[in-house]
Design a protein around this motif. Structure first.
Motif, PDB file in Angstrom:
ATOM      1  N   GLU A  38       0.972  -1.243  -0.033  1.00  0.00           N
ATOM      2  CA  GLU A  38      -0.122  -0.062   0.011  1.00  0.00           C
ATOM      3  C   GLU A  38       0.888   1.092   0.203  1.00  0.00           C
ATOM      4  O   GLU A  38       0.337   2.417  -0.509  1.00  0.00           O
ATOM      5  N   SER A  71      -8.473   1.758   1.265  1.00  0.00           N
ATOM      6  CA  SER A  71      -7.306   2.423   1.543  1.00  0.00           C
ATOM      7  C   SER A  71      -6.396   3.091   0.421  1.00  0.00           C
ATOM      8  O   SER A  71      -6.170   4.230   0.353  1.00  0.00           O
ATOM      9  N   SER A  75      -6.153   6.848  -0.975  1.00  0.00           N
ATOM     10  CA  SER A  75      -4.747   7.348  -1.309  1.00  0.00           C
ATOM     11  C   SER A  75      -4.927   8.173  -2.909  1.00  0.00           C
ATOM     12  O   SER A  75      -4.359   9.121  -2.979  1.00  0.00           O
ATOM     13  N   SER A 272      -6.607   0.356   7.221  1.00  0.00           N
ATOM     14  CA  SER A 272      -5.116   0.657   6.990  1.00  0.00           C
ATOM     15  C   SER A 272      -4.221  -0.115   7.665  1.00  0.00           C
ATOM     16  O   SER A 272      -3.067  -0.011   7.659  1.00  0.00           O
TER      17      SER A 272
END
Length: 299
Positions: A38, A71, A75, A272
């Motif tokens: 991520e 998540s 972003s 997250s």
């Protein structure tokens, strides 16, 4: 390939941000890779925002609306917001913006039903759902910021998460005043139960809600199954829907819940924590057992 190696990552990211706009397609294709962590994917989004231009904007917009983990979509939304603030974004088609608002609204409405219908079950499932709700709220505000005053919306979002009830109420009132009437009438009812932390008295999802959730991303499918009694699972949800990806999320759900109990991670959204939950190990120790001593080698 070099960007995937942590020791080279900062230099590579800086170099990529200096590439010409023609590199956008290759960078966005790399960002789509399933093997990316991520943090690296988020930095690829940052590179696209630095490059700017219509192609970068369209790529980020595609990620923002994709079926990837929430998540990652958040972003991408941050990168879109950065692109817009820097004046490197084009003119967003209003029809596309409207469609995305409807999609986020449908998701928030479904998550509100989730919390209402299982409000009386074990609290850790509800907490994980609420974390997911707040990330969707963040996505909503990212979308709104592309059309309306981002500074005002940032203040509203900040106060919506305040502990003081009066600040949360004032934030909702300000948002209702500042948004166009039709949009306010769509958004405010979705936010009210989330901001007020409303939970129902139910112990089981309705068939309609469960089936809708089982068509969503793996994390929501896993939370849906975890919230249901075994007899409901077998009669109303096909076991075939538990894909290999779902199984991977099922294995880390307990890890995420355990991480949320640690003060350091208590305020970190559960979504997250998924990358961390994938790599942590549970170690069970006896009382007064020594875990490590000064001078022990790391790892």
């Amino acid at each position: 390939r070099l960007a995937a190696k942590e020791e080279h990552r900062d230099i590579v990211i800086e170099a990529l941000a200096q590439m010409p706009e023609e590199a956008v397609d290759a960078i966005s294709a790399f960002a789509e890779g399933h093997e990316l962590d991520e943090e690296l994917r988020s930095r690829m989004f940052h590179v696209l925002a630095e490059l700017g231009g219509k192609a970068a904007e369209l790529a980020l917009w595609r990620f923002f609306r994709s079926a990837t983990e929430l998540s990652s979509r958040v972003s991408a939304g941050k990168a879109l917001h950065r692109l817009a603030l820097a004046g490197r974004a084009g003119t967003l088609e209003r029809e596309q913006w409207d469609q995305c608002l409807v999609e986020i609204g449908e998701t928030l409405e479904l998550l509100n039903r989730f919390c209402q219908e299982i409000g009386a079950v074990e609290s850790d499932i509800v907490e994980l759902v609420r974390d997911h709700q707040w990330l969707e709220v963040e996505r909503l505000f990212q979308l709104l910021s592309l059309e309306f005053d981002p500074s005002l919306l940032a203040r509203v979002k900040f106060n919506l998460e305040a502990k003081q009830e009066v600040l949360r109420a004032n934030a909702l009132e300000l948002l209702e005043t500042e948004l166009p009437g039709a949009i306010a009438r769509e958004v405010i009812p979705l936010l009210e139960p989330i901001v007020e932390g409303r939970s129902g008295e139910g112990t089981c999802l309705s068939k309609e809600t469960a089936e809708a959730l089982m068509q969503r991303e793996p994390w929501l499918r896993v939370l849906t199954r975890a919230s249901q009694p075994d007899d409901v699972l077998s009669s109303e949800m096909s076991v075939d829907l538990l894909h290999a990806e779902d199984l991977a999320f099922e294995l880390i759900r307990t890890q995420v819940s355990d991480l949320k109990k640690i003060p350091l991670f208590r305020d970190v959204p559960a979504d997250s924590l998924i990358p961390l939950a994938r790599v942590v190990r549970t170690l069970r120790c006896a009382r007064d057992e020594t875990l490590f001593e000064q001078g022990d080698p790391a790892g």
